[in-house]
Design a protein around this motif. Structure first.
Motif, mmCIF file in Angstrom:
data_model
loop_
_atom_site.group_PDB
_atom_site.id
_atom_site.type_symbol
_atom_site.label_atom_id
_atom_site.label_comp_id
_atom_site.label_asym_id
_atom_site.label_seq_id
_atom_site.Cartn_x
_atom_site.Cartn_y
_atom_site.Cartn_z
ATOM 1 N N SER A 177 -45.508 -25.824 2.287
ATOM 2 C CA SER A 177 -44.633 -24.654 2.179
ATOM 3 C C SER A 177 -45.349 -23.369 2.581
ATOM 4 O O SER A 177 -44.712 -22.400 2.996
ATOM 5 C CB SER A 177 -44.089 -24.527 0.751
ATOM 6 N N HIS A 178 -46.687 -23.352 2.483
ATOM 7 C CA HIS A 178 -47.473 -22.176 2.834
ATOM 8 C C HIS A 178 -48.780 -22.616 3.495
ATOM 9 O O HIS A 178 -49.253 -23.734 3.279
ATOM 10 C CB HIS A 178 -47.802 -21.331 1.599
ATOM 11 N N GLY A 221 -44.323 -14.283 -2.514
ATOM 12 C CA GLY A 221 -43.075 -14.392 -3.255
ATOM 13 C C GLY A 221 -42.015 -15.250 -2.606
ATOM 14 O O GLY A 221 -41.088 -15.703 -3.274
ATOM 15 N N TRP A 222 -42.151 -15.492 -1.292
ATOM 16 C CA TRP A 222 -41.182 -16.351 -0.617
ATOM 17 C C TRP A 222 -41.464 -17.804 -0.958
ATOM 18 O O TRP A 222 -42.622 -18.235 -0.972
ATOM 19 C CB TRP A 222 -41.247 -16.142 0.896
ATOM 20 N N ASN A 223 -40.425 -18.565 -1.183
ATOM 21 C CA ASN A 223 -40.589 -19.959 -1.590
ATOM 22 C C ASN A 223 -41.131 -20.836 -0.463
ATOM 23 O O ASN A 223 -41.786 -21.839 -0.710
ATOM 24 C CB ASN A 223 -39.243 -20.526 -2.077
ATOM 25 N N VAL A 247 -44.030 -30.090 1.166
ATOM 26 C CA VAL A 247 -44.953 -30.123 0.033
ATOM 27 C C VAL A 247 -45.103 -28.702 -0.494
ATOM 28 O O VAL A 247 -45.431 -27.785 0.266
ATOM 29 C CB VAL A 247 -46.324 -30.687 0.460
ATOM 30 N N ARG A 248 -44.855 -28.510 -1.761
ATOM 31 C CA ARG A 248 -44.949 -27.182 -2.371
ATOM 32 C C ARG A 248 -46.412 -26.816 -2.598
ATOM 33 O O ARG A 248 -47.086 -27.391 -3.445
ATOM 34 C CB ARG A 248 -44.193 -27.144 -3.701
ATOM 35 N N ALA A 249 -46.888 -25.833 -1.840
ATOM 36 C CA ALA A 249 -48.304 -25.474 -1.890
ATOM 37 C C ALA A 249 -48.713 -24.947 -3.255
ATOM 38 O O ALA A 249 -49.855 -25.136 -3.688
ATOM 39 C CB ALA A 249 -48.604 -24.420 -0.821
ATOM 40 N N TYR A 250 -47.792 -24.298 -3.976
ATOM 41 C CA TYR A 250 -48.134 -23.711 -5.268
ATOM 42 C C TYR A 250 -48.183 -24.747 -6.376
ATOM 43 O O TYR A 250 -48.466 -24.408 -7.526
ATOM 44 C CB TYR A 250 -47.142 -22.606 -5.631
ATOM 45 N N GLN A 251 -47.928 -26.016 -6.063
ATOM 46 C CA GLN A 251 -48.018 -27.082 -7.057
ATOM 47 C C GLN A 251 -49.200 -28.005 -6.815
ATOM 48 O O GLN A 251 -49.352 -29.007 -7.484
ATOM 49 C CB GLN A 251 -46.740 -27.915 -7.066
ATOM 50 N N LEU A 276 -26.372 -28.223 -0.233
ATOM 51 C CA LEU A 276 -27.211 -28.607 -1.369
ATOM 52 C C LEU A 276 -28.667 -28.741 -0.948
ATOM 53 O O LEU A 276 -29.575 -28.239 -1.625
ATOM 54 C CB LEU A 276 -26.713 -29.922 -1.970
ATOM 55 N N VAL A 277 -28.914 -29.393 0.184
ATOM 56 C CA VAL A 277 -30.284 -29.556 0.674
ATOM 57 C C VAL A 277 -30.884 -28.204 1.049
ATOM 58 O O VAL A 277 -32.054 -27.924 0.744
ATOM 59 C CB VAL A 277 -30.315 -30.514 1.874
ATOM 60 N N THR A 278 -30.108 -27.358 1.706
ATOM 61 C CA THR A 278 -30.596 -26.031 2.067
ATOM 62 C C THR A 278 -31.022 -25.260 0.826
ATOM 63 O O THR A 278 -32.060 -24.581 0.816
ATOM 64 C CB THR A 278 -29.506 -25.250 2.817
ATOM 65 N N GLY A 279 -30.254 -25.372 -0.234
ATOM 66 C CA GLY A 279 -30.616 -24.716 -1.477
ATOM 67 C C GLY A 279 -31.908 -25.250 -2.062
ATOM 68 O O GLY A 279 -32.714 -24.489 -2.617
ATOM 69 N N PHE A 280 -32.142 -26.565 -1.936
ATOM 70 C CA PHE A 280 -33.387 -27.136 -2.449
ATOM 71 C C PHE A 280 -34.582 -26.699 -1.614
ATOM 72 O O PHE A 280 -35.679 -26.515 -2.135
ATOM 73 C CB PHE A 280 -33.285 -28.660 -2.511
ATOM 74 N N VAL A 281 -34.398 -26.549 -0.306
ATOM 75 C CA VAL A 281 -35.482 -26.037 0.539
ATOM 76 C C VAL A 281 -35.853 -24.625 0.103
ATOM 77 O O VAL A 281 -37.028 -24.290 -0.074
ATOM 78 C CB VAL A 281 -35.071 -26.046 2.024
ATOM 79 N N ASP A 282 -34.856 -23.786 -0.077
ATOM 80 C CA ASP A 282 -35.086 -22.373 -0.341
ATOM 81 C C ASP A 282 -35.477 -22.073 -1.779
ATOM 82 O O ASP A 282 -36.232 -21.122 -2.024
ATOM 83 C CB ASP A 282 -33.824 -21.567 0.002
ATOM 84 N N TYR A 283 -34.991 -22.863 -2.723
ATOM 85 C CA TYR A 283 -35.187 -22.511 -4.127
ATOM 86 C C TYR A 283 -35.804 -23.614 -4.984
ATOM 87 O O TYR A 283 -36.080 -23.392 -6.161
ATOM 88 C CB TYR A 283 -33.832 -22.112 -4.750
ATOM 89 N N GLY A 284 -36.036 -24.783 -4.411
ATOM 90 C CA GLY A 284 -36.624 -25.873 -5.184
ATOM 91 C C GLY A 284 -38.073 -25.605 -5.537
ATOM 92 O O GLY A 284 -38.764 -24.818 -4.883
ATOM 93 N N ALA A 285 -38.543 -26.266 -6.585
ATOM 94 C CA ALA A 285 -39.925 -26.104 -7.030
ATOM 95 C C ALA A 285 -40.698 -27.417 -6.975
ATOM 96 O O ALA A 285 -41.829 -27.487 -7.450
ATOM 97 C CB ALA A 285 -39.950 -25.548 -8.457
ATOM 98 N N THR A 286 -40.103 -28.440 -6.379
ATOM 99 C CA THR A 286 -40.707 -29.772 -6.313
ATOM 100 C C THR A 286 -40.790 -30.215 -4.866
ATOM 101 O O THR A 286 -39.958 -29.848 -4.047
ATOM 102 C CB THR A 286 -39.858 -30.781 -7.108
ATOM 103 N N SER A 287 -41.812 -30.977 -4.533
ATOM 104 C CA SER A 287 -41.928 -31.507 -3.177
ATOM 105 C C SER A 287 -40.661 -32.277 -2.828
ATOM 106 O O SER A 287 -40.081 -32.968 -3.673
ATOM 107 C CB SER A 287 -43.154 -32.407 -3.051
ATOM 108 N N LEU A 288 -40.236 -32.143 -1.571
ATOM 109 C CA LEU A 288 -38.913 -32.585 -1.165
ATOM 110 C C LEU A 288 -38.991 -33.419 0.105
ATOM 111 O O LEU A 288 -39.497 -32.957 1.131
ATOM 112 C CB LEU A 288 -38.035 -31.356 -0.926
ATOM 113 N N LEU A 289 -38.498 -34.651 0.034
ATOM 114 C CA LEU A 289 -38.395 -35.525 1.201
ATOM 115 C C LEU A 289 -36.937 -35.542 1.648
ATOM 116 O O LEU A 289 -36.062 -36.017 0.917
ATOM 117 C CB LEU A 289 -38.871 -36.934 0.854
ATOM 118 N N ILE A 290 -36.678 -35.006 2.849
ATOM 119 C CA ILE A 290 -35.327 -34.942 3.393
ATOM 120 C C ILE A 290 -35.237 -35.940 4.540
ATOM 121 O O ILE A 290 -35.955 -35.817 5.538
ATOM 122 C CB ILE A 290 -35.002 -33.543 3.931
ATOM 123 N N LEU A 291 -34.375 -36.914 4.418
ATOM 124 C CA LEU A 291 -34.186 -37.901 5.473
ATOM 125 C C LEU A 291 -32.996 -37.493 6.332
ATOM 126 O O LEU A 291 -31.869 -37.408 5.846
ATOM 127 C CB LEU A 291 -33.972 -39.293 4.880
#
Length: 337
Positions: free
Chosen positions: A109-110, A117-119, A138-142, A283-298
């Motif tokens: 993510s970063h 501050g951007w997710n 992968v969420r870099a802050y986690q 729903l997926v777009t929202g998880f990309v922008d605001y989720g806090a967990t690593s995300l696998l999008i198929l």
């Protein structure tokens, strides 16, 4: 399953945090892994970089890729490739993934710009929304695990969450989710959210209307439980199933995922709506922008099926009118480990 995985790196520890996830994914596939780095000339710099200095930077970048590749070679069945490109980072990553028919892009993510501050960083955001491929974000802050990869090291997923809406599109992630759960000995959680039906109203609902809404709500809950009972026989290892309720699907899912201490959320790019004009459903777009967990999008749609945006059409029209740019944007250095 994934045949070709590309992991963009920029030399930072944050970007390298994707490496344990790459190793974790290869537990279920003998994918060809490519480590990709893009060298970017700073257009805003008032001091031009000399050819000698630029060549030195490229040499250092390639040495970094080779080092990461050598580490990965100790834990992967197939030794990774390393690719060094020049140009705009997002553009080169997208072009490489598309031209080489990569199945999955693994992004932090970063990166070099650091946490802010951007997710999601601007480069990751551009790649996610333009590449048209499956994505592991992968969420870099986690990142609590080390980015050092040695023999025997690896990330182990403990809990995987798969949101489902009952559609075949959403279900197409289940083979990958099942394989990851089995390989990692992880808990597999399937979740469906039932919300109260939305009814257009300018006045309070009548007793009859409230009763109708209650019946529909209860009916959808019962159908969701029935759906999961049928699904249990098709998914191995046997999943945990959760039918939850809430006023909003996204909010309910975010809360559930946080409560479950989830390691990875696995989602289809589209659900029952399957709109071609967008690379992902809302729903997926929202998880990309605001989720806090690593995300696998198929990704469930081919890139040539998705409709280009107005901005993409305008940019392509301008590009065709301009002469081919000169310079190093197209240079590639290719190494097989």
């Amino acid at each position: 399953m994934f045949g070709k995985i590309v992991a963009p790196l920029d030399g930072s520890a944050l970007a390298a945090g994707v490496i344990p996830h790459v190793v974790a994914l290869t537990k279920v596939t003998d994918a060809q892994v490519t480590l990709l780095r893009v060298m970017v000339r700073e257009a805003t710099s008032s001091v031009a970089v000399s050819p000698v200095e630029w060549q030195l930077q490229k040499t250092e970048a390639q040495a970094y890729l080779d080092e990461m590749g050598n580490r990965l070679a100790q834990v992967l069945v197939t030794p990774p490739e390393t690719i060094l490109l020049e140009g705009r980072a997002a553009d080169r990553i997208i072009e490489y993934a598309q031209q080489h028919h990569c199945d999955l892009v693994v992004l932090s993510s970063h990166g070099q710009s650091g946490l802010h501050g951007w997710n999601v960083s601007s480069i990751a955001q551009k790649v996610i929304h333009r590449v048209g491929k499956s994505i592991l974000l992968v969420r870099a802050y986690q990142m609590a695990t080390t980015t050092q990869v040695r023999e025997g090291d690896g990330l182990r997923y403990r809990r995987l969450v798969v949101p489902l809406d009952g559609s075949p599109r959403a279900e197409h992630v289940l083979p990958v989710a099942s394989a990851l759960a089995e390989a990692h000995g992880a808990e597999l959680l399937l979740v469906h959210v039932v919300t109260r039906p939305t009814m257009l109203q300018r006045m309070p609902l009548t007793a009859e209307e409230s009763t109708l809404a209650d019946h529909l709500f209860e009916r959808n809950q019962a159908q969701a439980h029935k759906y999961f009972e049928q699904l249990r026989f098709r998914v191995q290892p046997e999943p945990q199933t959760h039918v939850i309720t809430g006023e909003n699907v996204a909010a309910a899912l975010h809360k559930f995922i946080g409560q479950q201490e989830t390691d990875l959320v696995i989602m289809s790019a589209h659900g029952h709506s399957g709109q071609h004009q967008w690379p992902y459903g809302s729903l997926v777009t929202g998880f990309v922008d605001y989720g806090a967990t690593s995300l696998l999008i198929l990704q469930d749609m081919a890139s040539d099926v998705m409709e280009p945006t107005a901005a993409e059409l305008a940019a392509e029209a301008i590009r065709r009118q301009l002469p081919r740019a000169e310079g190093g944007d197209e240079h590639t250095i290719h190494h097989a480990m």
